[in-house]
Design a protein around this motif. Structure first.
Motif, PDB file in Angstrom:
ATOM      1  N   ALA A   1      -9.962  14.248 -18.744  1.00  0.00           N
ATOM      2  CA  ALA A   1      -9.755  13.041 -17.937  1.00  0.00           C
ATOM      3  C   ALA A   1     -10.763  12.944 -16.803  1.00  0.00           C
ATOM      4  N   GLY A   2     -11.341  14.082 -16.398  1.00  0.00           N
ATOM      5  CA  GLY A   2     -12.392  14.065 -15.393  1.00  0.00           C
ATOM      6  C   GLY A   2     -13.586  13.228 -15.826  1.00  0.00           C
ATOM      7  N   GLY A   3     -13.702  13.015 -17.116  1.00  0.00           N
ATOM      8  CA  GLY A   3     -14.746  12.139 -17.643  1.00  0.00           C
ATOM      9  C   GLY A   3     -14.324  10.683 -17.673  1.00  0.00           C
ATOM     10  N   GLY A   4     -13.168  10.384 -17.028  1.00  0.00           N
ATOM     11  CA  GLY A   4     -12.662   9.010 -17.010  1.00  0.00           C
ATOM     12  C   GLY A   4     -12.040   8.599 -18.326  1.00  0.00           C
ATOM     13  N   LEU A   5     -11.573   9.582 -19.097  1.00  0.00           N
ATOM     14  CA  LEU A   5     -11.098   9.331 -20.456  1.00  0.00           C
ATOM     15  C   LEU A   5      -9.607   9.602 -20.594  1.00  0.00           C
ATOM     16  N   LEU A   6      -8.921   8.757 -21.354  1.00  0.00           N
ATOM     17  CA  LEU A   6      -7.487   8.860 -21.568  1.00  0.00           C
ATOM     18  C   LEU A   6      -7.172   9.089 -23.038  1.00  0.00           C
ATOM     19  N   MET A   7      -6.025   9.706 -23.303  1.00  0.00           N
ATOM     20  CA  MET A   7      -5.533   9.812 -24.677  1.00  0.00           C
ATOM     21  C   MET A   7      -5.030   8.449 -25.155  1.00  0.00           C
ATOM     22  N   ILE A   8      -4.326   7.757 -24.244  1.00  0.00           N
ATOM     23  CA  ILE A   8      -3.801   6.424 -24.517  1.00  0.00           C
ATOM     24  C   ILE A   8      -4.289   5.474 -23.421  1.00  0.00           C
ATOM     25  N   SER A   9      -4.946   4.399 -23.791  1.00  0.00           N
ATOM     26  CA  SER A   9      -5.355   3.372 -22.830  1.00  0.00           C
ATOM     27  C   SER A   9      -4.481   2.136 -23.064  1.00  0.00           C
ATOM     28  N   LYS A  10      -4.800   1.032 -22.423  1.00  0.00           N
ATOM     29  CA  LYS A  10      -4.055  -0.218 -22.622  1.00  0.00           C
ATOM     30  C   LYS A  10      -5.024  -1.384 -22.787  1.00  0.00           C
ATOM     31  N   ASN A  11      -4.580  -2.379 -23.554  1.00  0.00           N
ATOM     32  CA  ASN A  11      -5.412  -3.559 -23.739  1.00  0.00           C
ATOM     33  C   ASN A  11      -5.116  -4.599 -22.658  1.00  0.00           C
ATOM     34  N   SER A  12      -5.728  -5.757 -22.776  1.00  0.00           N
ATOM     35  CA  SER A  12      -5.580  -6.784 -21.743  1.00  0.00           C
ATOM     36  C   SER A  12      -4.165  -7.348 -21.665  1.00  0.00           C
ATOM     37  N   ASP A  13      -3.352  -7.091 -22.685  1.00  0.00           N
ATOM     38  CA  ASP A  13      -1.958  -7.540 -22.683  1.00  0.00           C
ATOM     39  C   ASP A  13      -1.011  -6.462 -22.165  1.00  0.00           C
ATOM     40  N   ASP A  14      -1.576  -5.407 -21.597  1.00  0.00           N
ATOM     41  CA  ASP A  14      -0.787  -4.291 -21.062  1.00  0.00           C
ATOM     42  C   ASP A  14      -0.022  -3.571 -22.167  1.00  0.00           C
TER      43      ASP A  14
ATOM     44  N   GLU B   1       0.801  -1.223   0.000  1.00  0.00           N
ATOM     45  CA  GLU B   1       0.000   0.000   0.000  1.00  0.00           C
ATOM     46  C   GLU B   1       0.832   1.270   0.000  1.00  0.00           C
ATOM     47  N   TRP B   2       2.145   1.178   0.257  1.00  0.00           N
ATOM     48  CA  TRP B   2       2.983   2.385   0.218  1.00  0.00           C
ATOM     49  C   TRP B   2       3.408   2.737  -1.202  1.00  0.00           C
ATOM     50  N   TYR B   3       2.995   1.958  -2.183  1.00  0.00           N
ATOM     51  CA  TYR B   3       3.173   2.325  -3.583  1.00  0.00           C
ATOM     52  C   TYR B   3       1.803   2.591  -4.203  1.00  0.00           C
ATOM     53  N   ASP B   4       1.729   3.628  -5.020  1.00  0.00           N
ATOM     54  CA  ASP B   4       0.460   4.013  -5.635  1.00  0.00           C
ATOM     55  C   ASP B   4       0.102   2.993  -6.709  1.00  0.00           C
ATOM     56  N   GLN B   5      -0.911   2.198  -6.443  1.00  0.00           N
ATOM     57  CA  GLN B   5      -1.301   1.134  -7.362  1.00  0.00           C
ATOM     58  C   GLN B   5      -1.835   1.677  -8.686  1.00  0.00           C
ATOM     59  N   ASN B   6      -2.425   2.877  -8.653  1.00  0.00           N
ATOM     60  CA  ASN B   6      -2.898   3.478  -9.899  1.00  0.00           C
ATOM     61  C   ASN B   6      -1.736   3.780 -10.834  1.00  0.00           C
ATOM     62  N   SER B   7      -0.637   4.295 -10.286  1.00  0.00           N
ATOM     63  CA  SER B   7       0.516   4.603 -11.135  1.00  0.00           C
ATOM     64  C   SER B   7       1.104   3.333 -11.729  1.00  0.00           C
ATOM     65  N   ILE B   8       1.108   2.253 -10.956  1.00  0.00           N
ATOM     66  CA  ILE B   8       1.642   0.973 -11.449  1.00  0.00           C
ATOM     67  C   ILE B   8       0.746   0.419 -12.550  1.00  0.00           C
ATOM     68  N   GLU B   9      -0.545   0.368 -12.289  1.00  0.00           N
ATOM     69  CA  GLU B   9      -1.484  -0.223 -13.239  1.00  0.00           C
ATOM     70  C   GLU B   9      -1.593   0.581 -14.535  1.00  0.00           C
ATOM     71  N   GLN B  10      -1.515   1.904 -14.426  1.00  0.00           N
ATOM     72  CA  GLN B  10      -1.767   2.740 -15.591  1.00  0.00           C
ATOM     73  C   GLN B  10      -0.509   3.088 -16.385  1.00  0.00           C
ATOM     74  N   LEU B  11       0.670   2.992 -15.759  1.00  0.00           N
ATOM     75  CA  LEU B  11       1.903   3.377 -16.445  1.00  0.00           C
ATOM     76  C   LEU B  11       2.833   2.206 -16.742  1.00  0.00           C
ATOM     77  N   SER B  12       2.429   0.995 -16.379  1.00  0.00           N
ATOM     78  CA  SER B  12       3.237  -0.171 -16.725  1.00  0.00           C
ATOM     79  C   SER B  12       3.157  -0.408 -18.231  1.00  0.00           C
TER      80      SER B  12
END
Length: 508
Positions: A278-291, A177-188
């Protein structure tokens, strides 16, 4: 933001009550904790209670001690007035909550593990990669960790193959929990994690977007309770636009809005265009199930939200746009902040560092999350600027990854659970006690930090995608017309640049 921030937020009132009682009993410590942290293993929270029983345990071998070995960190430094590095080192105990927490965190880590934190600032804030690129090419360097901008530094180093995949760090538990899981999931990228944000840092929190609002103008105009709108799920981009338009006032009556005299509905800038979308939950670049990254700004939903955002940010009869203001040596401190302090702006779409920079503001202000696209949207989303934030990354020339991963892990853990919690110092002491003028804003901060968004499109700007979005704003009366065509015509360049990065990543 750290996942545990929601737990901490729920305890704020209790902590405040405890602080008042303790302050009445003994005010000799000027509000700073005097608990001895020399044992470093004390994981009690800052309010004196035991660490939550659900806390993840450290997995550092018993007896680990590096006998004073220096943990050398390259940071952004303090040359940029509004984005100073304050979360890595501190020379002494201080009345400043952040500095004090950093000092005692580092002291606890040094006493327990024999790790001495040494910070060095980049030579040039606006060219953060120069030293790192030189070291990377040589395969040898002077630092154990980089604490630099994901956008202007980390992305460049990833493209060159100069950063470790943090999954290879033996003592970093990236699920903790001391690492931001959002940053890991979204920037991997393809499962590789080259950078992370978390409890060790505060600049990533400062770089999280929000909407400040001026309470004096709300009262003067008899506007509704925006906090209640957030709770009810009715705080949308259309609502922000409606009340921004209603609040605007040509005070001097010259037929145009003057930055130094008139009242604006909204203060904003180029990067806030990406953020509000992005407040609408929208990204310029997303990722697929293969990251694997994929273009997402070509969707109808993205276009529709951009259109709504441009409807307000490009209405210069309502909005003061920072990059379009001239005549100031520093448009932020000399113009934008002044307008808000003087109650000449209802809304201020900005990064949370402004809440700290506005600490001397006399009139009351509140904090809101970015508005939704519409009421059907389930959650609020908060964009993190990968330009303004800092991050944790490890250069590939590092040979002692046992030492480096241990240092990162224990500093991160101590930042969250130590007797001088940096997380709580930032959240409760700095934002709640000193800058946020009401308890309802602390509730809003909880919402803001619970759903942060990091966009690979902004971080890498593949094919200029982030620039393509930004260039639609800052145009008086400009609309989203033609944006879909622009994205389509640039899609091959975007894909080519993206694939170049991914080829580097997947070859490692």
């Amino acid at each position: 933001m750290k996942r545990t921030i929601r737990i901490i937020a729920s305890l704020l009132l209790a902590v405040m009550a405890f602080t008042l009682i303790a302050g009445c009993a003994d005010s000799s410590d000027n509000g700073t904790e005097t608990t001895d942290t020399s044992n470093g293993g004390d994981t009690s929270a800052a309010d004196g209670t035991d660490t939550d029983s659900t806390a993840t345990a450290l997995n550092i071998p018993a007896g680990t001690n590096y006998d004073g070995q220096e943990f050398r960190v390259l940071t952004k430094g303090t040359s940029q007035t509004q984005w100073q590095s304050v979360d890595i080192s501190a020379e002494s105990a201080s009345d400043d909550a952040i500095s004090n927490a950093v000092y005692y965190r580092n002291l606890a880590v040094e006493d327990t593990y024999g790790i001495v934190v040494v910070e060095t600032s980049v030579a040039d804030y606006f060219n953060q990669t120069s030293e790192a690129l030189t070291y990377g090419a040589a395969g040898i360097g002077d630092y154990d960790m980089y604490c630099l901008s994901p956008e202007t530094a980390v992305s460049v180093l990833i493209n060159q193959g100069y950063l470790y995949d943090l999954n290879e760090m033996p003592y970093m538990n990236l699920e903790a929990e001391w690492y931001d899981q959002n940053s890991i999931e979204q920037l991997s990228l393809d499962g590789h994690v080259y950078m992370v944000t978390g409890s060790m840092l505060t600049m990533d929190d400062d770089a999280t977007g929000a909407v400040l609002f001026n309470k004096v103008l709300v009262e003067q105009n008899n506007f509704p309770d925006f906090y209640e709108m957030v709770r009810e799920g009715t705080w949308t981009i259309d609502v922000l636009t409606e009340y921004a338009e209603k609040c605007t006032n040509d005070v001097n009556g010259n037929g145009e809005l003057d930055a130094s005299t008139d009242v604006f509905g909204l203060l904003t800038e180029y990067d806030e265009t990406n953020a509000l979308v992005a407040g609408g939950g929208l990204l310029m670049i997303s990722k697929n199930s293969d990251d694997y990254p994929e273009l997402a700004a070509d969707s109808e939903a993205y276009y529709n939200m951009l259109e709504k955002v441009l409807n307000i940010v490009n209405n210069f009869d309502v909005t003061l746009f920072a990059e379009k203001v001239s005549g100031y040596s520093d448009v932020w401190t000399d113009c934008m902040d002044v307008a808000f302090k003087e109650s000449r702006a209802l809304f201020y779409a900005c990064w949370l560092n402004r809440a700290t920079l506005l600490r001397d503001m006399e009139d009351a202000f509140g904090i809101l999350p970015y508005p939704k696209y519409d009421e059907d949207q389930e959650d609020y989303y908060s964009f993190v600027s990968t330009y303004c934030a800092n991050s944790i990354s490890v250069p590939t020339y590092v040979s002692d990854i046992d030492f480096v991963s241990t240092a990162i892990e224990v500093l991160s853990y101590e930042s969250l659970y130590g007797s001088h919690s940096l997380t709580e110092a930032y959240y409760s002491q700095t934002l709640v006690y000193r800058n946020t003028r009401d308890e309802e804003s602390s509730e809003m901060l909880d919402i803001i930090f619970s759903n942060t968004i990091f966009d690979l499109g902004m971080m890498f700007d593949w094919g200029g995608i982030s620039s393509l979005v930004q260039q639609t704003s800052g145009i008086d009366g400009g609309t989203a017309s033609g944006f879909a065509t622009t994205i389509a015509s640039n899609s091959k360049a975007i894909q080519k640049a993206l694939e170049k990065t991914m080829n580097t990543v997947m070859s490692q």
